[in-house]
Design an enzyme around this catalytic site. Sequence first.
Site, PDB file in Angstrom:
ATOM      1  N   HIS A 180       1.014  -1.262  -0.471  1.00  0.00           N
ATOM      2  CA  HIS A 180      -0.245   0.056  -0.220  1.00  0.00           C
ATOM      3  C   HIS A 180       0.862   0.932   0.060  1.00  0.00           C
ATOM      4  O   HIS A 180       0.958   2.538   0.527  1.00  0.00           O
ATOM      5  CB  HIS A 180      -0.640   0.126   1.357  1.00  0.00           C
ATOM      6  CG  HIS A 180      -1.923  -1.381   1.258  1.00  0.00           C
ATOM      7  ND1 HIS A 180      -2.487  -1.542   2.485  1.00  0.00           N
ATOM      8  CD2 HIS A 180      -1.759  -1.585   0.564  1.00  0.00           C
ATOM      9  CE1 HIS A 180      -3.523  -2.544   2.201  1.00  0.00           C
ATOM     10  NE2 HIS A 180      -3.256  -2.590   1.128  1.00  0.00           N
ATOM     11  N   HIS A 208      -4.578   2.589   6.659  1.00  0.00           N
ATOM     12  CA  HIS A 208      -4.821   2.304   5.314  1.00  0.00           C
ATOM     13  C   HIS A 208      -5.931   1.404   5.579  1.00  0.00           C
ATOM     14  O   HIS A 208      -5.681   0.063   6.138  1.00  0.00           O
ATOM     15  CB  HIS A 208      -3.528   1.949   4.453  1.00  0.00           C
ATOM     16  CG  HIS A 208      -4.882   1.305   2.851  1.00  0.00           C
ATOM     17  ND1 HIS A 208      -4.168   1.911   1.911  1.00  0.00           N
ATOM     18  CD2 HIS A 208      -5.241   0.051   2.432  1.00  0.00           C
ATOM     19  CE1 HIS A 208      -5.532   1.235   0.520  1.00  0.00           C
ATOM     20  NE2 HIS A 208      -5.810   0.246   1.192  1.00  0.00           N
ATOM     21  N   GLY A 212      -8.082  -4.379   2.572  1.00  0.00           N
ATOM     22  CA  GLY A 212      -6.759  -5.163   3.119  1.00  0.00           C
ATOM     23  C   GLY A 212      -6.162  -3.971   3.813  1.00  0.00           C
ATOM     24  O   GLY A 212      -6.512  -3.068   3.220  1.00  0.00           O
ATOM     25  N   PHE A 284     -17.408  -4.809   5.607  1.00  0.00           N
ATOM     26  CA  PHE A 284     -17.340  -4.437   7.660  1.00  0.00           C
ATOM     27  C   PHE A 284     -18.596  -3.575   7.872  1.00  0.00           C
ATOM     28  O   PHE A 284     -19.199  -3.399   9.098  1.00  0.00           O
ATOM     29  CB  PHE A 284     -16.463  -3.197   7.367  1.00  0.00           C
ATOM     30  CG  PHE A 284     -15.040  -3.683   7.813  1.00  0.00           C
ATOM     31  CD1 PHE A 284     -14.201  -4.496   7.259  1.00  0.00           C
ATOM     32  CD2 PHE A 284     -14.438  -3.126   9.361  1.00  0.00           C
ATOM     33  CE1 PHE A 284     -12.816  -4.608   7.617  1.00  0.00           C
ATOM     34  CE2 PHE A 284     -12.943  -4.475   9.769  1.00  0.00           C
ATOM     35  CZ  PHE A 284     -12.380  -4.707   8.875  1.00  0.00           C
ATOM     36  N   GLY A 331     -11.656   2.106   2.024  1.00  0.00           N
ATOM     37  CA  GLY A 331     -12.757   1.737   1.982  1.00  0.00           C
ATOM     38  C   GLY A 331     -13.525   1.745   3.769  1.00  0.00           C
ATOM     39  O   GLY A 331     -14.117   2.825   3.657  1.00  0.00           O
ATOM     40  N   GLU A 384      -5.027   5.389  -5.430  1.00  0.00           N
ATOM     41  CA  GLU A 384      -3.199   5.567  -5.916  1.00  0.00           C
ATOM     42  C   GLU A 384      -3.070   5.744  -7.078  1.00  0.00           C
ATOM     43  O   GLU A 384      -2.228   6.216  -7.887  1.00  0.00           O
ATOM     44  CB  GLU A 384      -3.438   4.089  -6.206  1.00  0.00           C
ATOM     45  CG  GLU A 384      -2.937   3.657  -4.764  1.00  0.00           C
ATOM     46  CD  GLU A 384      -3.663   2.065  -4.016  1.00  0.00           C
ATOM     47  OE1 GLU A 384      -2.782   1.201  -3.598  1.00  0.00           O
ATOM     48  OE2 GLU A 384      -5.115   2.042  -3.407  1.00  0.00           O
TER      49      GLU A 384
HETATM   50  P1  AMP Z   1     -11.638  -1.083  -0.008  1.00  0.00           P
HETATM   51  O1  AMP Z   1     -10.598  -2.895  -0.079  1.00  0.00           O
HETATM   52  O2  AMP Z   1     -10.031   0.149   0.304  1.00  0.00           O
HETATM   53  O3  AMP Z   1     -12.247  -0.530  -1.327  1.00  0.00           O
HETATM   54  O4  AMP Z   1     -12.077  -1.227   1.175  1.00  0.00           O
HETATM   55  C1  AMP Z   1     -13.049  -1.803   0.782  1.00  0.00           C
HETATM   56  C2  AMP Z   1     -14.176  -2.612   2.821  1.00  0.00           C
HETATM   57  O5  AMP Z   1     -14.347  -0.538   2.851  1.00  0.00           O
HETATM   58  C3  AMP Z   1     -14.567  -3.251   2.527  1.00  0.00           C
HETATM   59  O6  AMP Z   1     -15.200  -3.882   3.823  1.00  0.00           O
HETATM   60  C4  AMP Z   1     -16.314  -2.728   2.614  1.00  0.00           C
HETATM   61  O7  AMP Z   1     -17.210  -2.875   3.769  1.00  0.00           O
HETATM   62  C5  AMP Z   1     -15.800  -1.113   3.535  1.00  0.00           C
HETATM   63  N1  AMP Z   1     -16.595   0.058   2.947  1.00  0.00           N
HETATM   64  C6  AMP Z   1     -16.638   0.831   2.265  1.00  0.00           C
HETATM   65  N2  AMP Z   1     -18.352   1.314   2.877  1.00  0.00           N
HETATM   66  C7  AMP Z   1     -18.500   1.657   4.026  1.00  0.00           C
HETATM   67  C8  AMP Z   1     -18.840   2.063   4.817  1.00  0.00           C
HETATM   68  N3  AMP Z   1     -19.833   2.830   4.983  1.00  0.00           N
HETATM   69  N4  AMP Z   1     -19.054   2.068   5.817  1.00  0.00           N
HETATM   70  C9  AMP Z   1     -18.183   1.032   6.791  1.00  0.00           C
HETATM   71  N5  AMP Z   1     -17.275   0.691   5.622  1.00  0.00           N
HETATM   72  C10 AMP Z   1     -17.233   0.448   4.443  1.00  0.00           C
END
Ligand code: AMP
Length: 399
Positions: A180, A208, A212, A284, A331, A384
């Site tokens: 990351h 981050h 992951g 999450f 996320g 990124e």
């Molecule tokens: P990423 O790997 O950065 O795309 O993040 C994905 C993660 O972000 C997943 O586990 C989603 O559940 C979490 N996520 C996205 N929006 C929300 C939210 N509003 N509340 C809690 N978790 C979130």
Amino acid sequence: MKVLVINAGSSSLKYQLMDPATRDVLAKGLCERIGIDGRLTHKVPAKDQKFEAEIAMPTHAEAIEAVLQALTDSDHGVIASMDEIDAVGHRVLHGGMAFTESCIIDDACIEAIKECIPLGPLHNPANLMGIEACQKVMPTKPQVAVFDTAFHMTMPEKAFTYAIPYEYYEKDKVRRYGFHGTSHRYVSARAAALMGRDPKGLKLISCHLGNGSSLAAIVDGKCVDTTMGLGPLAGVPMGTRAGDMDATILEYLMGRYGYDIKEMLTILNKKSGVLGISGVSSDFRDLESAAAEGNHRARLALDVFYYDVKKYIGAYAAAMGGVDGIIFTAGVGENAAGTRMAIASGLEYMGVKMDEEKNNTRGKEAIISADDSKVTVMVIPTDEELMIASDTAEIVSKL
Ligand code: AMP
């Protein structure tokens, strides 16, 4: 300058055509099922336009051809011809010790990425397929590699050395690398700007938190420690990855159930983390809903995650001799106000004072600590692709 940013996986390829100077994203999309059948999703943000098609993609080269076709299409295209693309920037997972920064892709660079395949066996071959496909389809375009590990190469020896026989470092390059890096680099630079401070003299902890997750300790704009290791399985628990754990567990479970190392690693990479604890989901949002309905294991999974992130924040504050700013990104970090609160509460002793109202924000840059907080806590959406496009433009402009 228009830069095509490519993030190639083994059967997928994400792309974005953007101008790093204006930050305009002209088009972005995803090729999926490469080597199986082939599917393209292409979006034009300015027109809120989406185009989807089944296109045969036996290899990454056909996927790149499909991307170029979409970018120049008379209906959903954004450029008249391929000539308008000035350069291509590739995300590459593992740069080993060879790459401390982004670099132009030439034969020596490709050889060095190949040498890193044992360190990144899943991702580096896929990244190379993306590079080779672009070289085949766009042989005259300059191409740049941006490594996930490069930002962490400033870690001091004491932070990257594992306490195993030293010859494994000397002979086999076993050490902490971290991942990351492009995200941590971007958000830490933005954090300094948001705080109105020069990165020099600033101590930051970048969290981050996504599917992951990793944390990085950053002093003077340079990484001094990070939670991921030789691979991305280490550190805090993640969606499906275990994070740090006692290696004895491997021997114990392999002995009890007759797993081989591959099966054991599948469990640790794909069936562990918050999914493993909760049995509910790796997402999450699902965990928050289940916990709110009284599901104990979902609650526990979240608590373990909050606790481990908090522990690393404490560890990095100790390692740096203090902290000026804490960044939440990706996320979960960008969107989950409750998660940020749960992690940052209880850190008042080290000067963190959250502002509940300011923390009630999603997906945009914001300071979420109280005005009188000694430590500035921030939400900074990561980008990124912008970092990859900026590095590419900078390197290519010097050619
Ligand atoms: P990423 O790997 O950065 O795309 O993040 C994905 C993660 O972000 C997943 O586990 C989603 O559940 C979490 N996520 C996205 N929006 C929300 C939210 N509003 N509340 C809690 N978790 C979130």
